[in-house]
Scaffold this active site. Sequence first.
Site, PDB file in Angstrom:
ATOM      1  N   ASN A 286     -27.179 -53.150  -8.535  1.00 24.32           N
ATOM      2  CA  ASN A 286     -26.230 -52.085  -8.863  1.00 24.32           C
ATOM      3  C   ASN A 286     -26.503 -50.912  -7.928  1.00 24.32           C
ATOM      4  OD1 ASN A 286     -24.706 -50.071  -9.988  1.00 24.32           O
ATOM      5  ND2 ASN A 286     -25.889 -49.939 -11.906  1.00 24.32           N
TER       6      ASN A 286
ATOM      7  N   SER B  60     -35.770 -50.235 -13.887  1.00 25.17           N
ATOM      8  CA  SER B  60     -36.941 -50.210 -13.005  1.00 25.17           C
ATOM      9  C   SER B  60     -37.489 -51.597 -12.655  1.00 25.17           C
ATOM     10  CB  SER B  60     -38.037 -49.324 -13.602  1.00 25.17           C
ATOM     11  OG  SER B  60     -37.558 -47.990 -13.750  1.00 25.17           O
TER      12      SER B  60
ATOM     13  N   GLU C  18     -30.285 -52.806 -20.920  1.00 24.96           N
ATOM     14  CA  GLU C  18     -30.863 -51.764 -20.085  1.00 24.96           C
ATOM     15  C   GLU C  18     -31.293 -50.588 -20.951  1.00 24.96           C
ATOM     16  OE1 GLU C  18     -29.421 -52.190 -15.752  1.00 24.96           O
ATOM     17  OE2 GLU C  18     -28.066 -50.858 -16.800  1.00 24.96           O
TER      18      GLU C  18
ATOM     19  N   GLU D 126     -24.953 -44.912 -17.501  1.00 23.88           N
ATOM     20  CA  GLU D 126     -24.562 -43.720 -16.735  1.00 23.88           C
ATOM     21  C   GLU D 126     -23.071 -43.409 -16.926  1.00 23.88           C
ATOM     22  OE1 GLU D 126     -26.314 -44.956 -13.029  1.00 23.88           O
ATOM     23  OE2 GLU D 126     -28.303 -44.603 -13.883  1.00 23.88           O
TER      24      GLU D 126
ATOM     25  N   GLY E 143     -34.258 -45.962 -13.683  1.00 19.72           N
ATOM     26  CA  GLY E 143     -34.578 -44.987 -12.645  1.00 19.72           C
ATOM     27  C   GLY E 143     -35.808 -44.155 -12.929  1.00 19.72           C
TER      28      GLY E 143
ATOM     29  N   HIS F 235     -22.056 -49.323 -18.383  1.00 22.24           N
ATOM     30  CA  HIS F 235     -23.382 -48.875 -17.929  1.00 22.24           C
ATOM     31  C   HIS F 235     -23.721 -47.536 -18.591  1.00 22.24           C
ATOM     32  CE1 HIS F 235     -26.584 -47.402 -15.358  1.00 22.24           C
ATOM     33  NE2 HIS F 235     -26.774 -48.654 -15.012  1.00 22.24           N
TER      34      HIS F 235
ATOM     35  N   LYS G   4     -24.886 -48.179  -7.491  1.00 14.71           N
ATOM     36  CA  LYS G   4     -24.507 -46.839  -7.975  1.00 14.71           C
ATOM     37  C   LYS G   4     -23.763 -46.084  -6.867  1.00 14.71           C
ATOM     38  CE  LYS G   4     -28.181 -47.301 -11.263  1.00 14.71           C
ATOM     39  NZ  LYS G   4     -29.187 -46.707 -12.123  1.00 14.71           N
TER      40      LYS G   4
HETATM   41  P1  PGA Z   1     -33.025 -48.903 -11.892  1.00 17.81           P
HETATM   42  O1  PGA Z   1     -31.495 -48.991 -12.422  1.00 17.81           O
HETATM   43  O2  PGA Z   1     -33.382 -50.314 -11.438  1.00 17.81           O
HETATM   44  O3  PGA Z   1     -32.983 -47.929 -10.753  1.00 17.81           O
HETATM   45  O4  PGA Z   1     -33.854 -48.477 -13.020  1.00 17.81           O
HETATM   46  C1  PGA Z   1     -31.028 -50.073 -13.166  1.00 17.81           C
HETATM   47  C2  PGA Z   1     -29.590 -49.872 -13.558  1.00 17.81           C
HETATM   48  O5  PGA Z   1     -29.218 -48.739 -13.885  1.00 17.81           O
HETATM   49  O6  PGA Z   1     -28.789 -50.835 -13.569  1.00 17.81           O
END
Ligand code: PGA
Length: 252
Positions: A9, A213, A167, A97, A173, A95, A11
């Site tokens: 992903n 992560s 998630e 976010e 992140g 997601h 982003k």
């Molecule tokens: P990350 O993000 O691997 O940077 O923690 C995962 C995601 O949001 O899909």
Amino acid sequence: MRKPVIAGNWKMYKTLAETASFIEKIKPAAEKADHCEVVVAPPFTALAAAAQAARGSKVKVAAQDVHWDKEGAHTGDIAPGMLLDAGCTHVIIGHSERRQDHGETDENVNRKVKAALKAGLIPIVCVGETLAEREGGRTQEVLACQFQGGLAGLTPSEFSRIMMAYEPVWAIGTGRTATPEMAAESHRFLREQARKAFGASEAEALRILYGGSVKPENVAALMAQGEIDGALVGGASLKAESFSAIVNYPRD
Ligand code: PGA
């Protein structure tokens, strides 16, 4: 047997030139990877370029969001048919976010999932609890709510065409990964939700990716859990070397 899926992903990262060069760099790792499906989710502007660069390879392209209408007066939104037109096969929906930044609700998620399925896209439906919800002992309540709200009204046959991503918001992140056991526990819970709502064989076949992560250093331990059917990778999917290493994680 559920075939694992490793999805990146991106982003809000990567230009057109960066996209094309990234896809070229990961092709060898993707070709070697018979054990899994490989998906990348660039931003909207780079979807067509990614699909073009990926043509003839096993790299599949996902969008990071979709609108539920076929077309219409929705400034800034993108319709399912437009994603197909750009060469997408998959779309990430719900997601955290999007839920946080854009107030996305389970009801929105539900409409998007249905529209994506109707268009022939494979939804990757994201669920996950915040830190406060986990610490308050509400993880399963939140997951049940997101599952039931996001997937309401699907037929078992429609359900069999989606995948899910667990998630935990506190792991995204932050460098703080859920332990493999913690993730597996939530995956088991989601599979149980799937069994109750859609049936045993549909639940058994559902692929649930873990996200939060994931890195080359922890992917093998996560994937060693029978309940974990893949990874949705943010930060570590942006460099070809680390994404390639995650795709070809050590297996015995
Ligand atoms: P990350 O993000 O691997 O940077 O923690 C995962 C995601 O949001 O899909």
